[in-house]
Write an enzyme that holds these catalytic residues in place. Structure first.
Site, PDB file in Angstrom:
ATOM      1  N   ASP A 141       8.009  -7.046  31.940  1.00 21.44           N
ATOM      2  CA  ASP A 141       6.871  -6.333  31.373  1.00 21.44           C
ATOM      3  C   ASP A 141       7.233  -5.698  30.027  1.00 21.44           C
ATOM      4  OD1 ASP A 141       4.285  -5.523  31.293  1.00 21.44           O
ATOM      5  OD2 ASP A 141       4.404  -4.156  33.013  1.00 21.44           O
ATOM      6  N   THR A 147      -7.914   1.463  15.759  1.00 19.75           N
ATOM      7  CA  THR A 147      -7.864   0.693  16.998  1.00 19.75           C
ATOM      8  C   THR A 147      -8.174   1.577  18.214  1.00 19.75           C
ATOM      9  OG1 THR A 147      -6.257  -0.339  18.501  1.00 19.75           O
ATOM     10  CG2 THR A 147      -5.346   1.123  16.872  1.00 19.75           C
ATOM     11  N   ASP A 148      -8.634   0.952  19.285  1.00 19.49           N
ATOM     12  CA  ASP A 148      -8.862   1.716  20.523  1.00 19.49           C
ATOM     13  C   ASP A 148      -7.543   2.148  21.162  1.00 19.49           C
ATOM     14  OD1 ASP A 148      -7.999  -0.765  21.444  1.00 19.49           O
ATOM     15  OD2 ASP A 148      -9.630  -1.039  22.883  1.00 19.49           O
ATOM     16  N   GLU A 149      -6.427   1.588  20.670  1.00 14.80           N
ATOM     17  CA  GLU A 149      -5.134   1.939  21.269  1.00 14.80           C
ATOM     18  C   GLU A 149      -4.756   3.396  20.998  1.00 14.80           C
ATOM     19  OE1 GLU A 149      -2.093  -1.122  21.066  1.00 14.80           O
ATOM     20  OE2 GLU A 149      -3.627  -2.653  20.800  1.00 14.80           O
ATOM     21  N   VAL A 166       3.564 -14.463  30.671  1.00  9.22           N
ATOM     22  CA  VAL A 166       2.653 -13.362  31.025  1.00  9.22           C
ATOM     23  C   VAL A 166       3.496 -12.148  31.387  1.00  9.22           C
ATOM     24  CG1 VAL A 166       0.952 -12.595  32.740  1.00  9.22           C
ATOM     25  CG2 VAL A 166       0.799 -14.890  31.755  1.00  9.22           C
ATOM     26  N   TYR A 167       3.217 -11.030  30.705  1.00  9.74           N
ATOM     27  CA  TYR A 167       4.006  -9.826  30.945  1.00  9.74           C
ATOM     28  C   TYR A 167       3.634  -9.195  32.292  1.00  9.74           C
ATOM     29  CZ  TYR A 167       4.787  -9.842  25.821  1.00  9.74           C
ATOM     30  OH  TYR A 167       5.112 -10.167  24.530  1.00  9.74           O
ATOM     31  N   TYR A 187       3.366   1.530  17.629  1.00  8.47           N
ATOM     32  CA  TYR A 187       2.210   1.021  16.871  1.00  8.47           C
ATOM     33  C   TYR A 187       1.025   1.971  16.986  1.00  8.47           C
ATOM     34  CZ  TYR A 187      -2.167  -1.541  16.148  1.00  8.47           C
ATOM     35  OH  TYR A 187      -3.438  -1.899  15.754  1.00  8.47           O
ATOM     36  N   LYS A 191       0.057 -13.081  18.872  1.00  8.57           N
ATOM     37  CA  LYS A 191      -0.852 -12.323  19.732  1.00  8.57           C
ATOM     38  C   LYS A 191      -1.295 -13.198  20.891  1.00  8.57           C
ATOM     39  CE  LYS A 191      -0.676  -8.836  16.883  1.00  8.57           C
ATOM     40  NZ  LYS A 191      -1.381  -8.766  15.642  1.00  8.57           N
ATOM     41  N   ILE A 214       0.820  -1.219   0.000  1.00  8.98           N
ATOM     42  CA  ILE A 214       0.000   0.000   0.000  1.00  8.98           C
ATOM     43  C   ILE A 214       0.857   1.275   0.000  1.00  8.98           C
ATOM     44  CG2 ILE A 214      -2.077  -1.022   1.039  1.00  8.98           C
ATOM     45  CD1 ILE A 214      -1.204   0.362   3.718  1.00  8.98           C
ATOM     46  N   LYS A 238      -0.899   4.373  14.133  1.00  8.45           N
ATOM     47  CA  LYS A 238      -2.327   4.255  13.790  1.00  8.45           C
ATOM     48  C   LYS A 238      -3.035   5.600  14.002  1.00  8.45           C
ATOM     49  CE  LYS A 238      -4.374   1.038  12.754  1.00  8.45           C
ATOM     50  NZ  LYS A 238      -4.648   0.472  11.397  1.00  8.45           N
TER      51      LYS A 238
HETATM   52  P1  NAD Z   1      -2.449  -8.717  10.844  1.00  4.86           P
HETATM   53  O1  NAD Z   1      -1.065  -8.348  11.232  1.00  4.86           O
HETATM   54  O2  NAD Z   1      -2.964 -10.081  11.153  1.00  4.86           O
HETATM   55  O3  NAD Z   1      -2.622  -8.504   9.263  1.00  4.86           O
HETATM   56  C1  NAD Z   1      -2.116  -7.409   8.578  1.00  4.86           C
HETATM   57  C2  NAD Z   1      -2.153  -7.715   7.089  1.00  4.86           C
HETATM   58  O4  NAD Z   1      -1.654  -6.559   6.380  1.00  4.86           O
HETATM   59  C3  NAD Z   1      -1.247  -8.884   6.680  1.00  4.86           C
HETATM   60  O5  NAD Z   1      -1.934  -9.732   5.772  1.00  4.86           O
HETATM   61  C4  NAD Z   1      -0.058  -8.210   5.993  1.00  4.86           C
HETATM   62  O6  NAD Z   1       0.538  -9.021   4.987  1.00  4.86           O
HETATM   63  C5  NAD Z   1      -0.728  -6.978   5.404  1.00  4.86           C
HETATM   64  N1  NAD Z   1       0.223  -5.885   5.183  1.00  4.86           N
HETATM   65  C6  NAD Z   1       1.185  -5.422   6.038  1.00  4.86           C
HETATM   66  N2  NAD Z   1       1.868  -4.419   5.470  1.00  4.86           N
HETATM   67  C7  NAD Z   1       1.326  -4.229   4.235  1.00  4.86           C
HETATM   68  C8  NAD Z   1       1.604  -3.317   3.182  1.00  4.86           C
HETATM   69  N3  NAD Z   1       2.590  -2.411   3.277  1.00  4.86           N
HETATM   70  N4  NAD Z   1       0.864  -3.387   2.041  1.00  4.86           N
HETATM   71  C9  NAD Z   1      -0.126  -4.325   1.934  1.00  4.86           C
HETATM   72  N5  NAD Z   1      -0.424  -5.214   2.893  1.00  4.86           N
HETATM   73  C10 NAD Z   1       0.299  -5.165   4.032  1.00  4.86           C
HETATM   74  O7  NAD Z   1      -3.382  -7.600  11.480  1.00  4.86           O
HETATM   75  P2  NAD Z   1      -4.877  -7.697  12.046  1.00  4.86           P
HETATM   76  O8  NAD Z   1      -4.822  -8.080  13.459  1.00  4.86           O
HETATM   77  O9  NAD Z   1      -5.713  -8.465  11.092  1.00  4.86           O
HETATM   78  O10 NAD Z   1      -5.280  -6.154  11.991  1.00  4.86           O
HETATM   79  C11 NAD Z   1      -5.875  -5.601  10.820  1.00  4.86           C
HETATM   80  C12 NAD Z   1      -6.165  -4.133  11.048  1.00  4.86           C
HETATM   81  O11 NAD Z   1      -7.034  -3.987  12.162  1.00  4.86           O
HETATM   82  C13 NAD Z   1      -4.918  -3.310  11.384  1.00  4.86           C
HETATM   83  O12 NAD Z   1      -5.033  -2.071  10.727  1.00  4.86           O
HETATM   84  C14 NAD Z   1      -4.966  -3.135  12.886  1.00  4.86           C
HETATM   85  O13 NAD Z   1      -4.349  -1.948  13.284  1.00  4.86           O
HETATM   86  C15 NAD Z   1      -6.466  -3.099  13.118  1.00  4.86           C
HETATM   87  N6  NAD Z   1      -6.931  -3.565  14.447  1.00  4.86           N
HETATM   88  C16 NAD Z   1      -6.520  -4.767  14.927  1.00  4.86           C
HETATM   89  C17 NAD Z   1      -7.007  -5.222  16.156  1.00  4.86           C
HETATM   90  C18 NAD Z   1      -6.612  -6.575  16.707  1.00  4.86           C
HETATM   91  O14 NAD Z   1      -6.971  -6.892  17.831  1.00  4.86           O
HETATM   92  N7  NAD Z   1      -5.910  -7.413  15.966  1.00  4.86           N
HETATM   93  C19 NAD Z   1      -7.903  -4.428  16.889  1.00  4.86           C
HETATM   94  C20 NAD Z   1      -8.300  -3.185  16.353  1.00  4.86           C
HETATM   95  C21 NAD Z   1      -7.811  -2.780  15.120  1.00  4.86           C
HETATM   96  P1  TYD Z   2      -1.456  -8.477  22.270  1.00  7.67           P
HETATM   97  O1  TYD Z   2      -2.206  -9.687  21.833  1.00  7.67           O
HETATM   98  O2  TYD Z   2      -0.077  -8.256  21.762  1.00  7.67           O
HETATM   99  O3  TYD Z   2      -2.406  -7.224  21.938  1.00  7.67           O
HETATM  100  P2  TYD Z   2      -2.264  -5.655  22.370  1.00  7.67           P
HETATM  101  O4  TYD Z   2      -0.926  -5.419  22.918  1.00  7.67           O
HETATM  102  O5  TYD Z   2      -2.457  -4.975  21.076  1.00  7.67           O
HETATM  103  O6  TYD Z   2      -3.363  -5.422  23.347  1.00  7.67           O
HETATM  104  O7  TYD Z   2      -1.394  -8.479  23.864  1.00  7.67           O
HETATM  105  C1  TYD Z   2      -2.560  -8.510  24.645  1.00  7.67           C
HETATM  106  C2  TYD Z   2      -2.150  -8.377  26.090  1.00  7.67           C
HETATM  107  O8  TYD Z   2      -1.421  -9.552  26.479  1.00  7.67           O
HETATM  108  C3  TYD Z   2      -1.208  -7.203  26.351  1.00  7.67           C
HETATM  109  O9  TYD Z   2      -1.540  -6.634  27.622  1.00  7.67           O
HETATM  110  C4  TYD Z   2       0.168  -7.835  26.418  1.00  7.67           C
HETATM  111  C5  TYD Z   2      -0.106  -9.219  26.956  1.00  7.67           C
HETATM  112  N1  TYD Z   2       0.799 -10.292  26.493  1.00  7.67           N
HETATM  113  C6  TYD Z   2       1.425 -11.129  27.424  1.00  7.67           C
HETATM  114  O10 TYD Z   2       1.237 -10.984  28.649  1.00  7.67           O
HETATM  115  N2  TYD Z   2       2.242 -12.121  26.963  1.00  7.67           N
HETATM  116  C7  TYD Z   2       2.484 -12.306  25.628  1.00  7.67           C
HETATM  117  O11 TYD Z   2       3.277 -13.204  25.279  1.00  7.67           O
HETATM  118  C8  TYD Z   2       1.828 -11.447  24.680  1.00  7.67           C
HETATM  119  C9  TYD Z   2       2.065 -11.609  23.206  1.00  7.67           C
HETATM  120  C10 TYD Z   2       0.988 -10.458  25.166  1.00  7.67           C
END
Ligand code: NAD
Ligand code: TYD
Length: 344
Positions: free
Chosen positions: A275, A125-127, A209-210, A153, A192, A60, A157
Protein backbone atom coordinates in the site's frame (compact mmCIF):
# COMPACT_ATOMS: atom_id res chain seq x y z
CA UNK A 1 -8.19 39.85 -21.94
CA UNK A 2 -4.73 38.42 -21.57
CA UNK A 3 -4.45 35.14 -19.64
CA UNK A 4 -1.29 33.76 -18.12
CA UNK A 5 -1.86 30.01 -17.74
CA UNK A 6 0.88 28.24 -15.82
CA UNK A 7 1.48 24.50 -16.20
CA UNK A 8 -0.32 24.54 -19.55
CA UNK A 9 1.86 21.75 -20.95
CA UNK A 10 0.63 19.32 -18.29
CA UNK A 11 -2.50 17.21 -18.31
CA UNK A 12 -5.26 19.55 -17.09
CA UNK A 13 -3.50 22.78 -18.08
CA UNK A 14 -3.16 21.62 -21.71
CA UNK A 15 -6.81 20.59 -21.87
CA UNK A 16 -7.71 24.03 -20.46
CA UNK A 17 -5.47 25.91 -22.89
CA UNK A 18 -6.78 23.98 -25.91
CA UNK A 19 -10.38 24.57 -24.79
CA UNK A 20 -9.95 28.29 -24.05
CA UNK A 21 -7.83 29.19 -27.11
CA UNK A 22 -10.55 27.84 -29.36
CA UNK A 23 -13.47 29.21 -27.34
CA UNK A 24 -12.18 32.77 -26.91
CA UNK A 25 -10.34 33.85 -30.08
CA UNK A 26 -10.47 37.46 -28.89
CA UNK A 27 -8.50 36.64 -25.72
CA UNK A 28 -4.75 35.97 -25.59
CA UNK A 29 -3.34 32.92 -23.79
CA UNK A 30 0.26 32.72 -22.63
CA UNK A 31 1.23 29.24 -21.56
CA UNK A 32 4.08 29.32 -19.04
CA UNK A 33 5.58 25.94 -18.20
CA UNK A 34 8.90 24.69 -16.88
CA UNK A 35 8.56 21.48 -18.91
CA UNK A 36 9.39 19.14 -16.07
CA UNK A 37 9.03 15.40 -16.71
CA UNK A 38 5.24 16.02 -16.65
CA UNK A 39 5.23 18.84 -19.20
CA UNK A 40 4.80 17.86 -22.83
CA UNK A 41 4.32 20.42 -25.59
CA UNK A 42 2.69 17.80 -27.77
CA UNK A 43 -0.30 18.23 -25.45
CA UNK A 44 -0.82 21.76 -26.81
CA UNK A 45 -0.12 20.98 -30.45
CA UNK A 46 -3.63 21.97 -31.49
CA UNK A 47 -3.11 25.49 -30.09
CA UNK A 48 0.49 25.90 -31.23
CA UNK A 49 -0.21 27.83 -34.44
CA UNK A 50 -3.17 29.85 -33.20
CA UNK A 51 -2.62 33.63 -33.20
CA UNK A 52 -4.02 33.97 -29.64
CA UNK A 53 -1.55 31.46 -28.14
CA UNK A 54 2.05 31.76 -27.07
CA UNK A 55 4.36 29.40 -25.14
CA UNK A 56 7.01 30.59 -22.68
CA UNK A 57 9.37 28.22 -20.88
CA UNK A 58 10.09 29.11 -17.27
CA UNK A 59 9.78 28.32 -13.58
CA UNK A 60 6.99 29.85 -11.47
CA UNK A 61 9.36 29.86 -8.48
CA UNK A 62 11.99 31.94 -10.33
CA UNK A 63 11.18 35.40 -8.97
CA UNK A 64 13.26 37.46 -11.35
CA UNK A 65 11.95 35.62 -14.38
CA UNK A 66 8.33 35.89 -13.20
CA UNK A 67 8.53 39.61 -12.46
CA UNK A 68 10.16 40.26 -15.87
CA UNK A 69 7.44 38.24 -17.57
CA UNK A 70 4.63 40.13 -15.79
CA UNK A 71 6.29 43.46 -16.62
CA UNK A 72 6.49 42.51 -20.29
CA UNK A 73 3.15 40.76 -20.72
CA UNK A 74 0.92 42.52 -18.15
CA UNK A 75 -1.59 39.64 -17.86
CA UNK A 76 -5.16 40.44 -16.74
CA UNK A 77 -5.87 36.94 -15.44
CA UNK A 78 -3.53 34.33 -13.95
CA UNK A 79 -4.63 30.68 -13.79
CA UNK A 80 -2.14 28.59 -11.84
CA UNK A 81 -2.09 24.91 -12.79
CA UNK A 82 1.69 24.55 -12.45
CA UNK A 83 2.54 22.04 -9.76
CA UNK A 84 4.23 18.84 -8.85
CA UNK A 85 1.14 16.67 -8.87
CA UNK A 86 1.97 13.05 -8.08
CA UNK A 87 1.42 11.82 -4.51
CA UNK A 88 3.87 8.90 -4.82
CA UNK A 89 6.65 11.24 -5.96
CA UNK A 90 5.90 13.57 -3.03
CA UNK A 91 6.39 10.66 -0.63
CA UNK A 92 9.80 9.94 -2.20
CA UNK A 93 10.99 13.55 -2.35
CA UNK A 94 8.86 16.31 -0.77
CA UNK A 95 11.23 19.25 -1.31
CA UNK A 96 10.38 20.08 -4.92
CA UNK A 97 6.69 20.06 -3.88
CA UNK A 98 7.40 22.85 -1.40
CA UNK A 99 9.44 24.77 -3.95
CA UNK A 100 7.01 24.62 -6.87
CA UNK A 101 3.66 24.33 -5.14
CA UNK A 102 4.23 26.75 -2.26
CA UNK A 103 7.06 29.10 -3.27
CA UNK A 104 5.92 29.06 -6.90
CA UNK A 105 2.43 30.11 -5.81
CA UNK A 106 3.63 32.92 -3.53
CA UNK A 107 5.91 34.19 -6.31
CA UNK A 108 2.93 34.35 -8.68
CA UNK A 109 0.84 36.02 -5.97
CA UNK A 110 3.50 38.69 -5.40
CA UNK A 111 3.77 39.43 -9.12
CA UNK A 112 -0.05 39.47 -9.41
CA UNK A 113 -0.20 42.09 -6.65
CA UNK A 114 2.60 44.18 -8.06
CA UNK A 115 1.13 44.28 -11.57
CA UNK A 116 -2.53 44.50 -10.55
CA UNK A 117 -4.12 41.42 -12.14
CA UNK A 118 -7.92 41.46 -12.18
CA UNK A 119 -8.14 37.79 -11.21
CA UNK A 120 -5.77 35.20 -9.76
CA UNK A 121 -7.22 31.69 -9.93
CA UNK A 122 -5.59 28.85 -8.00
CA UNK A 123 -6.22 25.32 -9.24
CA UNK A 124 -6.32 23.21 -6.09
CA UNK A 125 -7.49 19.76 -5.15
CA UNK A 126 -9.98 17.94 -2.93
CA UNK A 127 -6.97 16.26 -1.32
CA UNK A 128 -6.59 19.35 0.91
CA UNK A 129 -9.59 18.04 2.90
CA UNK A 130 -7.87 14.74 3.77
CA UNK A 131 -10.00 11.62 3.44
CA UNK A 132 -13.40 10.26 4.41
CA UNK A 133 -14.18 6.86 5.94
CA UNK A 134 -15.36 4.12 3.57
CA UNK A 135 -18.28 3.22 5.85
CA UNK A 136 -19.84 6.72 5.81
CA UNK A 137 -21.11 7.18 2.22
CA UNK A 138 -23.30 10.03 3.54
CA UNK A 139 -20.22 12.27 4.11
CA UNK A 140 -18.83 14.61 1.44
CA UNK A 141 -16.25 17.41 1.24
CA UNK A 142 -17.86 20.85 1.27
CA UNK A 143 -16.04 24.18 1.09
CA UNK A 144 -16.38 24.34 4.90
CA UNK A 145 -14.61 21.00 5.52
CA UNK A 146 -11.45 21.71 7.53
CA UNK A 147 -8.05 21.38 5.85
CA UNK A 148 -6.64 18.05 7.04
CA UNK A 149 -3.94 16.81 4.71
CA UNK A 150 -2.19 13.43 4.49
CA UNK A 151 0.62 13.51 1.93
CA UNK A 152 3.43 15.98 1.24
CA UNK A 153 1.60 16.72 -2.04
CA UNK A 154 -1.70 17.62 -0.40
CA UNK A 155 0.08 19.55 2.34
CA UNK A 156 1.90 21.67 -0.23
CA UNK A 157 -1.36 22.35 -2.10
CA UNK A 158 -3.13 23.31 1.14
CA UNK A 159 -0.27 25.60 2.14
CA UNK A 160 -0.54 27.32 -1.25
CA UNK A 161 -4.32 27.75 -0.82
CA UNK A 162 -3.79 29.37 2.58
CA UNK A 163 -1.41 31.89 1.02
CA UNK A 164 -3.91 32.61 -1.76
CA UNK A 165 -6.59 33.33 0.88
CA UNK A 166 -4.17 35.45 2.92
CA UNK A 167 -3.32 37.59 -0.12
CA UNK A 168 -7.02 38.23 -0.58
CA UNK A 169 -7.70 39.11 3.04
CA UNK A 170 -4.49 41.04 3.65
CA UNK A 171 -3.84 42.77 0.33
CA UNK A 172 -7.25 42.59 -1.35
CA UNK A 173 -5.92 40.51 -4.26
CA UNK A 174 -8.94 39.34 -6.33
CA UNK A 175 -8.55 35.58 -6.01
CA UNK A 176 -10.63 32.45 -6.50
CA UNK A 177 -9.75 28.84 -5.67
CA UNK A 178 -11.15 25.60 -7.06
CA UNK A 179 -10.80 22.22 -5.33
CA UNK A 180 -11.45 19.47 -7.81
CA UNK A 181 -11.68 15.71 -7.45
CA UNK A 182 -9.55 13.23 -9.46
CA UNK A 183 -9.45 14.04 -13.16
CA UNK A 184 -9.08 11.66 -16.08
CA UNK A 185 -9.07 12.09 -19.85
CA UNK A 186 -6.69 12.75 -22.77
CA UNK A 187 -3.05 13.72 -22.09
CA UNK A 188 -2.84 12.44 -18.51
CA UNK A 189 0.72 11.36 -17.74
CA UNK A 190 0.92 7.55 -17.51
CA UNK A 191 2.07 7.57 -13.90
CA UNK A 192 -1.51 8.21 -12.70
CA UNK A 193 -3.93 5.34 -12.12
CA UNK A 194 -6.09 5.34 -15.27
CA UNK A 195 -3.49 5.95 -18.02
CA UNK A 196 -1.01 3.68 -16.22
CA UNK A 197 -3.52 0.85 -16.19
CA UNK A 198 -4.55 1.38 -19.83
CA UNK A 199 -0.96 1.42 -21.07
CA UNK A 200 0.04 -1.61 -19.02
CA UNK A 201 -3.08 -3.64 -19.80
CA UNK A 202 -2.68 -3.20 -23.56
CA UNK A 203 0.89 -4.51 -23.19
CA UNK A 204 -0.28 -7.49 -21.08
CA UNK A 205 1.73 -6.20 -18.13
CA UNK A 206 0.74 -6.66 -14.49
CA UNK A 207 -1.53 -3.96 -13.03
CA UNK A 208 -0.27 -2.87 -9.60
CA UNK A 209 -3.18 -2.19 -7.24
CA UNK A 210 -2.16 -0.64 -3.94
CA UNK A 211 -3.34 -2.35 -0.74
CA UNK A 212 -6.78 -3.94 -1.03
CA UNK A 213 -7.93 -1.77 -3.96
CA UNK A 214 -10.93 -0.56 -1.94
CA UNK A 215 -9.82 3.09 -1.83
CA UNK A 216 -12.40 5.34 -3.46
CA UNK A 217 -11.84 8.32 -5.74
CA UNK A 218 -14.47 10.69 -7.18
CA UNK A 219 -13.65 10.81 -10.92
CA UNK A 220 -14.29 13.85 -13.12
CA UNK A 221 -13.72 14.07 -16.87
CA UNK A 222 -11.05 16.70 -17.47
CA UNK A 223 -13.10 18.90 -19.79
CA UNK A 224 -15.81 19.27 -17.15
CA UNK A 225 -13.10 20.57 -14.80
CA UNK A 226 -11.86 23.05 -17.45
CA UNK A 227 -15.39 24.34 -18.05
CA UNK A 228 -15.91 24.80 -14.31
CA UNK A 229 -12.71 26.86 -14.03
CA UNK A 230 -13.80 29.03 -16.97
CA UNK A 231 -17.12 29.67 -15.18
CA UNK A 232 -15.44 30.49 -11.86
CA UNK A 233 -13.05 32.96 -13.50
CA UNK A 234 -15.89 34.74 -15.30
CA UNK A 235 -18.72 34.51 -12.76
CA UNK A 236 -17.29 33.24 -9.46
CA UNK A 237 -17.24 35.46 -6.39
CA UNK A 238 -13.86 36.93 -5.51
CA UNK A 239 -12.36 35.44 -2.33
CA UNK A 240 -14.37 32.22 -2.65
CA UNK A 241 -13.43 28.56 -2.95
CA UNK A 242 -15.50 26.26 -5.20
CA UNK A 243 -15.46 22.48 -4.98
CA UNK A 244 -15.73 20.65 -8.31
CA UNK A 245 -16.91 17.06 -8.64
CA UNK A 246 -19.70 15.06 -10.20
CA UNK A 247 -20.61 12.26 -7.75
CA UNK A 248 -18.74 9.56 -9.67
CA UNK A 249 -17.20 7.56 -6.87
CA UNK A 250 -15.47 4.33 -7.80
CA UNK A 251 -13.09 2.04 -5.92
CA UNK A 252 -9.68 1.58 -7.52
CA UNK A 253 -10.53 -2.05 -8.14
CA UNK A 254 -13.71 -1.05 -10.00
CA UNK A 255 -11.68 1.36 -12.15
CA UNK A 256 -9.04 -1.23 -12.97
CA UNK A 257 -11.65 -3.86 -13.83
CA UNK A 258 -13.46 -1.35 -16.08
CA UNK A 259 -10.21 -0.74 -17.96
CA UNK A 260 -9.47 -4.47 -18.29
CA UNK A 261 -12.95 -5.16 -19.55
CA UNK A 262 -12.80 -2.36 -22.13
CA UNK A 263 -9.50 -3.54 -23.59
CA UNK A 264 -10.47 -7.22 -23.41
CA UNK A 265 -7.79 -8.35 -20.99
CA UNK A 266 -8.13 -10.81 -18.12
CA UNK A 267 -8.49 -9.84 -14.45
CA UNK A 268 -5.56 -12.14 -13.73
CA UNK A 269 -3.33 -9.17 -14.73
CA UNK A 270 -4.28 -7.50 -11.42
CA UNK A 271 -1.54 -7.75 -8.84
CA UNK A 272 -1.89 -6.44 -5.30
CA UNK A 273 1.18 -4.53 -4.18
CA UNK A 274 2.30 -2.86 -0.97
CA UNK A 275 0.00 0.00 0.00
CA UNK A 276 0.94 3.67 -0.45
CA UNK A 277 2.12 5.23 2.84
CA UNK A 278 -0.65 7.31 4.43
CA UNK A 279 -3.03 6.24 1.63
CA UNK A 280 -6.26 8.30 1.71
CA UNK A 281 -9.30 6.00 1.83
CA UNK A 282 -12.05 7.98 0.15
CA UNK A 283 -12.51 11.32 -1.60
CA UNK A 284 -16.00 12.60 -2.39
CA UNK A 285 -17.06 16.11 -3.37
CA UNK A 286 -20.31 17.89 -2.61
CA UNK A 287 -20.63 20.19 -5.64
CA UNK A 288 -23.78 22.00 -4.44
CA UNK A 289 -22.12 25.43 -4.26
CA UNK A 290 -20.83 25.55 -7.84
CA UNK A 291 -24.06 23.99 -9.12
CA UNK A 292 -26.31 26.45 -7.28
CA UNK A 293 -24.24 29.62 -7.65
CA UNK A 294 -22.79 29.16 -11.13
CA UNK A 295 -25.11 26.61 -12.75
CA UNK A 296 -22.24 24.17 -13.43
CA UNK A 297 -23.08 20.54 -14.14
CA UNK A 298 -20.70 17.91 -15.51
CA UNK A 299 -21.48 16.73 -19.05
CA UNK A 300 -19.84 13.32 -18.66
CA UNK A 301 -20.51 10.60 -16.12
CA UNK A 302 -17.89 7.97 -15.35
CA UNK A 303 -19.25 5.46 -17.87
CA UNK A 304 -19.25 7.89 -20.81
CA UNK A 305 -16.00 9.60 -19.77
CA UNK A 306 -14.00 6.42 -19.23
CA UNK A 307 -15.15 4.98 -22.58
CA UNK A 308 -13.99 8.17 -24.36
CA UNK A 309 -10.73 8.19 -22.41
CA UNK A 310 -9.84 4.56 -23.11
CA UNK A 311 -10.62 5.10 -26.80
CA UNK A 312 -8.35 8.17 -26.84
CA UNK A 313 -5.44 6.18 -25.38
CA UNK A 314 -6.01 3.38 -27.86
CA UNK A 315 -6.10 5.89 -30.75
CA UNK A 316 -3.04 7.77 -29.49
CA UNK A 317 -0.60 5.03 -28.62
CA UNK A 318 2.24 7.09 -30.08
CA UNK A 319 1.59 9.83 -27.55
CA UNK A 320 2.12 7.62 -24.49
CA UNK A 321 4.76 5.41 -26.11
CA UNK A 322 6.81 8.58 -26.71
CA UNK A 323 6.48 9.29 -23.01
CA UNK A 324 7.45 5.81 -21.94
CA UNK A 325 10.50 5.97 -24.24
CA UNK A 326 11.38 9.52 -23.09
CA UNK A 327 11.20 10.87 -26.68
CA UNK A 328 8.68 13.57 -25.83
CA UNK A 329 11.39 15.48 -24.01
CA UNK A 330 13.05 16.21 -27.36
CA UNK A 331 9.95 18.00 -28.62
CA UNK A 332 10.84 21.40 -27.18
CA UNK A 333 14.31 21.23 -28.69
CA UNK A 334 12.96 20.18 -32.10
CA UNK A 335 9.99 22.54 -32.34
CA UNK A 336 11.26 25.59 -30.50
CA UNK A 337 15.02 25.74 -30.03
CA UNK A 338 16.11 24.21 -33.37
CA UNK A 339 13.62 26.39 -35.25
CA UNK A 340 14.93 29.50 -33.49
CA UNK A 341 11.53 30.29 -31.94
CA UNK A 342 12.93 30.62 -28.41
CA UNK A 343 16.29 30.71 -26.76
CA UNK A 344 16.90 28.24 -23.98
P1 NAD B 1 0.66 17.55 -14.34
O1 NAD B 1 1.72 17.00 -13.45
O2 NAD B 1 0.16 16.73 -15.48
O3 NAD B 1 1.18 18.94 -14.95
C1 NAD B 1 1.86 19.90 -14.22
C2 NAD B 1 2.49 20.89 -15.18
O4 NAD B 1 3.17 21.90 -14.41
C3 NAD B 1 3.56 20.26 -16.09
O5 NAD B 1 3.39 20.72 -17.42
C4 NAD B 1 4.88 20.77 -15.51
O6 NAD B 1 5.90 20.90 -16.49
C5 NAD B 1 4.45 22.12 -14.95
N1 NAD B 1 5.33 22.57 -13.87
C6 NAD B 1 5.79 21.85 -12.81
N2 NAD B 1 6.59 22.61 -12.04
C7 NAD B 1 6.62 23.84 -12.62
C8 NAD B 1 7.27 25.06 -12.28
N3 NAD B 1 8.05 25.16 -11.19
N4 NAD B 1 7.10 26.14 -13.08
C9 NAD B 1 6.32 26.04 -14.20
N5 NAD B 1 5.70 24.91 -14.58
C10 NAD B 1 5.85 23.83 -13.79
O7 NAD B 1 -0.52 17.98 -13.38
P2 NAD B 1 -2.11 17.99 -13.62
O8 NAD B 1 -2.64 16.67 -13.26
O9 NAD B 1 -2.39 18.57 -14.95
O10 NAD B 1 -2.55 19.01 -12.48
C11 NAD B 1 -2.61 20.41 -12.74
C12 NAD B 1 -3.07 21.13 -11.49
O11 NAD B 1 -4.34 20.64 -11.09
C13 NAD B 1 -2.15 20.91 -10.29
O12 NAD B 1 -2.05 22.13 -9.59
C14 NAD B 1 -2.85 19.87 -9.45
O13 NAD B 1 -2.55 20.01 -8.09
C15 NAD B 1 -4.30 20.21 -9.74
N6 NAD B 1 -5.26 19.08 -9.63
C16 NAD B 1 -5.02 17.92 -10.29
C17 NAD B 1 -5.96 16.89 -10.23
C18 NAD B 1 -5.76 15.59 -10.99
O14 NAD B 1 -6.55 14.67 -10.83
N7 NAD B 1 -4.75 15.47 -11.83
C19 NAD B 1 -7.14 17.05 -9.48
C20 NAD B 1 -7.35 18.28 -8.81
C21 NAD B 1 -6.40 19.28 -8.92
P1 TYD C 1 -3.41 8.57 -8.47
O1 TYD C 1 -3.81 8.49 -9.90
O2 TYD C 1 -1.96 8.63 -8.13
O3 TYD C 1 -4.20 9.83 -7.86
P2 TYD C 1 -4.36 10.31 -6.30
O4 TYD C 1 -3.41 9.57 -5.46
O5 TYD C 1 -4.02 11.74 -6.40
O6 TYD C 1 -5.79 10.05 -5.97
O7 TYD C 1 -4.04 7.32 -7.70
C1 TYD C 1 -5.42 7.09 -7.70
C2 TYD C 1 -5.69 5.92 -6.79
O8 TYD C 1 -5.12 4.73 -7.38
C3 TYD C 1 -5.03 6.05 -5.42
O9 TYD C 1 -5.92 5.49 -4.44
C4 TYD C 1 -3.78 5.20 -5.52
C5 TYD C 1 -4.17 4.12 -6.50
N1 TYD C 1 -3.09 3.59 -7.35
C6 TYD C 1 -2.87 2.20 -7.43
O10 TYD C 1 -3.58 1.40 -6.78
N2 TYD C 1 -1.87 1.75 -8.24
C7 TYD C 1 -1.06 2.59 -8.95
O11 TYD C 1 -0.14 2.11 -9.63
C8 TYD C 1 -1.30 4.01 -8.87
C9 TYD C 1 -0.44 4.97 -9.63
C10 TYD C 1 -2.33 4.45 -8.06
Amino acid sequence: MKFLVTGGAGFIGANFVNYMVKKYPEDMFINLDKLTYAGNLENCKESENEPNYKFVKGDIADREFIFDLFEKERPDVVVNFAAESHVDRSIEDPEIFVKTNVLGTTTLLDASREFGVTRYHQVSTDEVYGDLPLDRPDLFFTEETPIHTSSPYSSSKAAADLFVKAYHRTYGLPVTISCCSNNYGPYQFPEKLIPLMISRATADEKLPVYGDGANVRDWLYVLDHCKAIDLIIRHGKVGETYNIGGHNERSNLQVVKTVLNAVNKPESLITYVQDRKGHDRRYAIDPAKIENELGWKPEENFDTGIAKTIQWYLDNEDWWKNILSGDYQNYFQKMYVDKGRVEE
